[in-house]
Scaffold this motif. Structure first.
Motif, PDB file in Angstrom:
ATOM      1  N   GLU A  88      32.918 -45.995  -5.907  1.00 61.16           N
ATOM      2  CA  GLU A  88      31.493 -46.290  -5.783  1.00 61.16           C
ATOM      3  C   GLU A  88      31.253 -47.704  -5.275  1.00 61.16           C
ATOM      4  O   GLU A  88      30.354 -47.936  -4.457  1.00 61.16           O
ATOM      5  N   PRO A 148      24.521 -49.987  -7.464  1.00 63.95           N
ATOM      6  CA  PRO A 148      23.573 -49.418  -8.424  1.00 63.95           C
ATOM      7  C   PRO A 148      24.139 -49.376  -9.840  1.00 63.95           C
ATOM      8  O   PRO A 148      25.271 -48.952 -10.068  1.00 63.95           O
ATOM      9  N   GLY A 149      23.346 -49.890 -10.766  1.00 66.98           N
ATOM     10  CA  GLY A 149      23.733 -49.870 -12.177  1.00 66.98           C
ATOM     11  C   GLY A 149      24.671 -50.975 -12.602  1.00 66.98           C
ATOM     12  O   GLY A 149      25.124 -50.992 -13.747  1.00 66.98           O
ATOM     13  N   VAL A 150      24.968 -51.929 -11.700  1.00 67.76           N
ATOM     14  CA  VAL A 150      25.908 -53.005 -12.017  1.00 67.76           C
ATOM     15  C   VAL A 150      25.203 -54.344 -11.841  1.00 67.76           C
ATOM     16  O   VAL A 150      24.610 -54.609 -10.793  1.00 67.76           O
ATOM     17  N   ARG A 157      24.665 -55.315  -3.669  1.00 65.08           N
ATOM     18  CA  ARG A 157      24.419 -54.777  -5.005  1.00 65.08           C
ATOM     19  C   ARG A 157      24.984 -53.368  -5.126  1.00 65.08           C
ATOM     20  O   ARG A 157      24.915 -52.586  -4.186  1.00 65.08           O
TER      21      ARG A 157
END
Length: 240
Positions: free
Chosen positions: A165, A187-189, A185
């Motif tokens: 990912e 996602p979710g990090v 970026r």
């Protein structure tokens, strides 16, 4: 066979010392390989060192190795290979303003010993270096450098998925026009990645394989939530 890690600021004479060591340590019974800094940064340097380490030949790392973390990675590579090592600190040198600040070796740290320091035109302590490399038993691999069984069946699957990912997000950001200096970026990090140059899929895949290999040495389910951040930090250090 043994690993000799040189460290010191630019202009301190590391390449000259590497040539002296190559002449002094080589012979009909062993070859001496000098591994220098090149394109690809510290990840490429460590990969080449690991490829060269063997039971017969000597490997000399002719690089700045200016921070503790680089010297620690090379220390781990030597321990994993079961070979002796030493650190040669070339003191002095004018340095450069664009270079990272040099972290002076400290023999209290296990990755900074045995430590030999030379200044200017001082002769190399060849007898002591030979004794450290050829007359002392190499330390056995310890828990941090020995492959461990996975602690859960889902660890490897999660590691594989998370790193895929991250790679996909970096490639997508570049396709969408991300410019050098922008933060990529995932996602979710929370952690981001600043790319200072374009990175190919081949390079990202190579770094991903290396990160997976290192992480599998000491797997822990406690690390699962941090794997993406850890991989982004690894990429940030490796992509220069």
């Amino acid at each position: 066979m043994p690993l000799v890690v040189l460290c010191g600021p630019p202009g301190s004479g590391k390449s000259r010392r590497a040539a002296e060591l190559r002449e002094a340590l080589g012979g009909p019974e062993r070859q001496v390989h000098v591994v220098a800094e090149a394109e690809g940064g510290r990840a490429a340097l460590r990969a080449e060192v690991e490829r060269r380490l063997s039971r017969r030949d000597v490997v000399i790392v002719d690089a700045g190795n200016e921070v503790r973390s680089i010297r620690y990675e090379l220390y781990c590579a030597a321990r994993q290979a079961g070979t002796a090592r030493c650190l040669l600190h070339c003191a002095g040198g004018p340095g450069r303003p664009d270079e990272p600040s040099f972290e002076v070796p400290d023999p209290r740290n296990r990755w900074d010993r045995p430590l030999f320091t030379v200044h200017g035109e001082e002769p190399l302590p060849l007898a002591a270096i030979r004794a450290a490399l050829f007359e002392s038993a190499p330390p056995p691999p310890h828990r941090a450098t020995r492959s461990q069984p996975l602690q859960s069946s889902g660890f490897l699957h999660h590691l594989d998925r998370v790193t895929q990912e991250v790679v996909a997000a970096v490639m997508a950001a570049q396709r969408n026009g991300a410019q050098p200096g922008e933060v990529v970026r995932v996602p979710g990090v929370a952690e981001g990645l600043v790319l200072n140059r374009p990175v190919s899929m081949a390079e990202l895949s190579r770094l991903r394989r290396q990160f997976i290999s290192y992480t599998k040495m000491q797997p822990s389910d406690e690390n699962l939530p941090q794997l993406a951040c850890m991989f982004l930090q690894y990429l940030s250090r490796s992509i220069q």
